[in-house]
Design a protein around this motif. Structure first.
Motif, short mmCIF file in Angstrom:
data_model
loop_
_atom_site.label_atom_id
_atom_site.label_comp_id
_atom_site.label_asym_id
_atom_site.label_seq_id
_atom_site.Cartn_x
_atom_site.Cartn_y
_atom_site.Cartn_z
N SER A 40 0.83 -1.21 0.00
CA SER A 40 0.00 0.00 0.00
C SER A 40 0.86 1.26 0.00
O SER A 40 1.62 1.51 0.93
N LEU A 41 0.72 2.07 -1.06
CA LEU A 41 1.45 3.33 -1.14
C LEU A 41 0.97 4.31 -0.08
O LEU A 41 1.77 5.05 0.50
N SER A 42 -0.34 4.31 0.18
CA SER A 42 -0.87 5.25 1.17
C SER A 42 -0.30 4.98 2.56
O SER A 42 -0.07 5.90 3.33
N LEU A 43 -0.06 3.70 2.88
CA LEU A 43 0.55 3.37 4.17
C LEU A 43 2.02 3.78 4.20
O LEU A 43 2.50 4.34 5.19
N ILE A 44 2.74 3.50 3.12
CA ILE A 44 4.16 3.87 3.05
C ILE A 44 4.31 5.39 3.09
O ILE A 44 5.17 5.93 3.81
N SER A 45 3.46 6.10 2.34
CA SER A 45 3.54 7.57 2.34
C SER A 45 3.19 8.14 3.70
O SER A 45 3.79 9.12 4.16
N ASP A 46 2.23 7.50 4.38
CA ASP A 46 1.88 7.94 5.72
C ASP A 46 3.01 7.68 6.70
O ASP A 46 3.22 8.44 7.65
N ALA A 47 3.76 6.60 6.46
CA ALA A 47 4.92 6.30 7.31
C ALA A 47 5.99 7.38 7.14
O ALA A 47 6.58 7.84 8.13
N PHE A 48 6.21 7.79 5.88
CA PHE A 48 7.17 8.87 5.64
C PHE A 48 6.69 10.18 6.28
O PHE A 48 7.47 10.95 6.83
#
Length: 311
Positions: A40-48
């Motif tokens: 999930s990109l949205s999870l990775i982006s939220d992690a950043f």
């Protein structure tokens, strides 16, 4: 007693910053791992985003500690501007993060990937509650402090992002709409930028010694109501931070004794403090110098007047 309350408030704020920092570090690693495994990109982006928040929270904490230091002969107005600088830096960082997320979101829409929606859902749910707790810890201080407000907005945007991820995971699970994941990322990035720009504008204005929202002509009218004052000019006001206003003003008075002038000063301070919330006021009394001069003249205007007088 007032000093004790300030120290107690400072300790409470410091403890909250520490709690939020630890919580945010845990969220960052949890979301990054969940995003990699689920795709999930949205999870990775939220992690950043959370990683950026962690850095911002540490910076805000240090600025808060520095801002509470007492004034010194060298820094006579104290160190409150440290929090304004921190708020500006944090907000700029948010804008950069939102641009990064926007670019990544557009790229993923063009090249969609499969997402494990179940894992994505549970990671997002846990992250939402963790971010919400962190935001609530700073909610009270966000009303009166731009530095804490900028950090609070970091955490609040994370909570909203988690809600988006939760909704997205449900839609992906039931309808296989893979474009939902990057679309949420784009919406979150736009929201972050929208919330950050007003803080950048306000902090930049304070750092540039911009005048606060005070009606100068109204100030002049109020001061001229004092019987001894014949005219008012050279009124300048600026902000140390979002709560502390400073002003200086020149007033024309009759040839009074020093003790009588001090009584006029007290009246001026009472008006400016009570009506305009100005905490520190510098007043210069004059007889005829500057009489009928404009309330605020620029340096160029003053030079022109001096040249004409010399001629």
């Amino acid at each position: 007693m007032g000093g004790g309350l300030v120290m107690e408030e400072s300790k409470t704020t410091s403890l909250r910053f520490l709690s939020v920092t630890i919580l945010n570090i845990l969220i960052t690693f949890f979301e990054l791992l969940g995003g990699i495994v689920s795709g999930s990109l949205s999870l990775i982006s939220d992690a950043f985003h959370n990683f950026g928040d962690t850095f911002s929270i540490v910076l805000s904490y240090l600025a808060n500690r520095l801002g509470n230091k007492k004034a010194t002969p060298k820094n006579s107005y104290g160190y409150r501007r440290a929090e304004i600088i921190s708020a500006l830096f944090n907000s700029i960082l948010l804008i950069l993060i939102s641009l990064f997320l926007l670019i990544e979101g557009i790229s993923r829409i063009q090249h969609p990937e499969n997402v494990k929606s179940g894992l994505m859902f549970w990671v997002a749910v846990i992250s939402f509650f963790a971010n919400l707790i962190a935001a609530l810890l700073l909610h009270t201080g966000a009303h009166n402090n731009l530095n804490i407000k900028a950090t609070y907005l970091h955490l609040l945007s994370d909570s909203l992002a988690s809600i988006g991820v939760i909704i997205g995971s449900i839609l992906i699970y039931f309808f296989n709409l893979t474009w939902i994941d990057p679309s949420i990322t784009i919406l979150v990035s736009l929201y972050i930028a929208y919330e950050s720009l007003p803080i950048i504008k306000q902090t930049f204005s304070i750092l540039m010694e911009g005048s606060p929202d005070i009606n100068i002509e109204k100030v002049r009218e109020d001061l001229l109501c004092i019987p001894e004052i014949k005219d008012v000019h050279h009124f300048h006001s600026w902000s140390i931070n979002e709560n502390e206003l400073i002003a200086s003003v020149h007033v024309n008075l009759p040839n009074l004794s020093l003790s009588e002038i001090e009584k006029v000063y007290s009246k001026i301070e009472q008006i400016l403090k009570k009506k305009y919330n100005i905490s520190h006021i510098t007043i210069q009394a004059e007889c005829t110098r500057g009489l009928k001069k404009a309330m605020c003249l620029s340096a160029e205007d003053e030079n022109d007047i001096d040249l004409k007088l010399n001629k």
